[in-house]
Design a protein around this motif. Structure first.
Motif, short mmCIF file in Angstrom:
data_model
loop_
_atom_site.label_atom_id
_atom_site.label_comp_id
_atom_site.label_asym_id
_atom_site.label_seq_id
_atom_site.Cartn_x
_atom_site.Cartn_y
_atom_site.Cartn_z
N ASP A 88 0.82 -1.21 0.00
CA ASP A 88 0.00 0.00 0.00
C ASP A 88 0.85 1.26 0.00
O ASP A 88 0.43 2.31 -0.51
N ARG A 89 2.05 1.17 0.59
CA ARG A 89 2.93 2.34 0.68
C ARG A 89 3.75 2.55 -0.59
O ARG A 89 4.31 3.63 -0.80
N LEU A 90 3.83 1.54 -1.44
CA LEU A 90 4.64 1.66 -2.65
C LEU A 90 3.91 2.49 -3.70
O LEU A 90 2.73 2.30 -3.95
N ASP A 91 4.63 3.37 -4.31
CA ASP A 91 4.08 4.15 -5.42
C ASP A 91 4.36 3.39 -6.71
O ASP A 91 5.09 3.84 -7.60
N ALA A 92 3.77 2.19 -6.80
CA ALA A 92 4.01 1.32 -7.94
C ALA A 92 2.69 0.80 -8.48
O ALA A 92 1.69 0.71 -7.76
N ASP A 93 2.70 0.44 -9.74
CA ASP A 93 1.53 -0.14 -10.40
C ASP A 93 1.50 -1.63 -10.06
O ASP A 93 2.27 -2.42 -10.61
N ILE A 94 0.64 -2.01 -9.13
CA ILE A 94 0.52 -3.40 -8.70
C ILE A 94 -0.83 -3.93 -9.16
O ILE A 94 -1.87 -3.38 -8.80
N ARG A 95 -0.81 -4.99 -9.95
CA ARG A 95 -2.03 -5.55 -10.51
C ARG A 95 -2.20 -6.99 -10.03
O ARG A 95 -1.38 -7.85 -10.35
N THR A 96 -3.23 -7.23 -9.25
CA THR A 96 -3.50 -8.56 -8.74
C THR A 96 -4.44 -9.31 -9.69
O THR A 96 -5.08 -8.71 -10.55
N GLY A 97 -4.51 -10.63 -9.52
CA GLY A 97 -5.33 -11.44 -10.42
C GLY A 97 -4.79 -11.48 -11.84
O GLY A 97 -5.56 -11.70 -12.78
N GLN A 98 -3.49 -11.27 -11.99
CA GLN A 98 -2.86 -11.23 -13.32
C GLN A 98 -1.76 -12.29 -13.38
O GLN A 98 -0.62 -12.03 -13.01
#
Length: 353
Positions: A88-98
């Motif tokens: 949650d703290r990362l300023d990154a594009d995290i995509r789950t279910g992929q």
């Protein structure tokens, strides 16, 4: 087709550490996680699991493990909460279910195919998918003919469903001993091993073992390149597991020599009815999506790399492998160091291009 900077495959501890360090090197990672959350395989470990290392030695880069008691051994659910907060703290594009099903070369870049049919291109790829999805099933005598239940340790949660049963746990590592001792509180259990179980004291001279591996430098020594195969790790013990084995709860025997239906045959010729065999026999890197990327894997499906960088596929890196570089490479306390190395080298590689 969407084009991205660096694709990080796996959103557990290794993938999150990779994203953190890639951002520090001015790269833009996209984390692709097959499950619905950002804690990797941790939510699927058995209910009673605790870390082998104290909280003070169990942090990813940039965020200490929370809690006032830095000497405690965090529970599985604490680790899940920590990893979720870290993501949650990362300023990154995290995509789950992929889930990534394949990676191929597309000119000088990579083309990733997702199980839902989507595609991405990336300038670089970090394979950080861990091992939990590929439990090792050894060729044991009679295992394929055994008609009882065969359960990978990855599918074990608690002893409750096995109450009153007869079980055999195969393996001599930390998970095997811990699962067998826990099951023995509710069922009759044998720990089947090729040789005696090797133990290491959890605390030495009043200090946790990890204090000494950190103080001596053993934790970070670059020994991975010197090892043809990862050495077996001893069982870390504060005395409870040695006592359990000494009391016969569980008892330990040599491996069975065959089976007849639901009966196992022991080396002394005894035939015994067994309900369930639990295979706590380790894992292998879960990298099948790299099969079509020529040179990334050897004939056994193991990654070809040097300290995490693919040796024959420029722009590809691995993270979270056992003994990738050091004793701590596939742990919360050590994966950040390896992540920093591969992020720095990927940044240099992409800058040259």
């Amino acid at each position: 087709m969407e084009r991205i900077d660096v694709a990080v495959i796996g959103g557990g501890q290794s993938g999150l550490a990779a994203a953190h360090t890639l951002l520090r090197h001015k790269l833009q990672p996209m984390v692709l996680e097959a499950s619905g959350g950002t804690a990797g395989s941790w939510p699927r470990y058995y209910d009673s699991l605790t870390l082998f290392s104290p909280a003070r030695y169990s942090s990813l880069p940039g965020m200490p493990f929370p809690g006032a008691d830095r000497g405690r051994y965090p529970h599985r659910d604490e680790v899940v909460a920590y990893l979720t907060a870290y993501a949650d703290r990362l300023d990154a594009d995290i995509r789950t279910g992929q889930r990534v099903t394949s990676v191929r070369r597309a000119g000088s870049e990579f083309e990733l195919t997702l199980d839902a049919g989507g595609r991405l291109t990336a300038r670089a790829v970090v394979a950080a998918s861990g091992t939990f999805g590929r439990p090792h099933r050894p060729a044991l005598p009679g295992l394929e003919e055994f008609t009882g239940q065969v359960l990978p340790a990855a599918d074990y949660r608690s002893p409750v469903p096995f109450t009153g049963g007869r079980l055999v746990v195969v393996g001599a590592g930390n998970s095997a001993v811990q699962i067998a001792a826990e099951l023995a509180t509710a069922a009759r259990v044998t720990l089947a091993t090729r040789g005696p179980v090797k133990f290491a004291a959890q605390r030495i001279l009043g200090r946790d073992l990890h204090f000494w591996t950190a103080r001596t430098g053993l934790d970070i020594a670059p020994l991975g390149r010197l090892l043809p195969r990862p050495p077996a790790q001893p069982v870390l013990d504060d005395g409870r597991y040695r006592a359990a084995l000494a009391a016969g709860q569980p008892d330990r025997r040599p491996l069975f020599t065959g089976s007849e239906g639901s009966k196992l045959i022991w080396p002394d010729g005894e035939r015994e009815e067994v309900d369930t065999i639990v295979l706590a026999t380790g894992y292998r890197p879960d990298l099948s999506y790299l099969t079509d990327l020529g040179g990334a894997l050897d004939f056994e499906g193991k990654p070809r790399h040097r300290e995490g960088l693919a040796t024959s596929v420029p722009g590809l890196a691995f993270l979270g492998l056992e003994w990738q570089r050091s004793l701590s490479s596939n742990s919360l306390r050590g994966v950040g160091r390896d992540a920093e190395r591969i992020a720095r080298r990927l940044a240099a590689y992409l800058a040259r291009r």
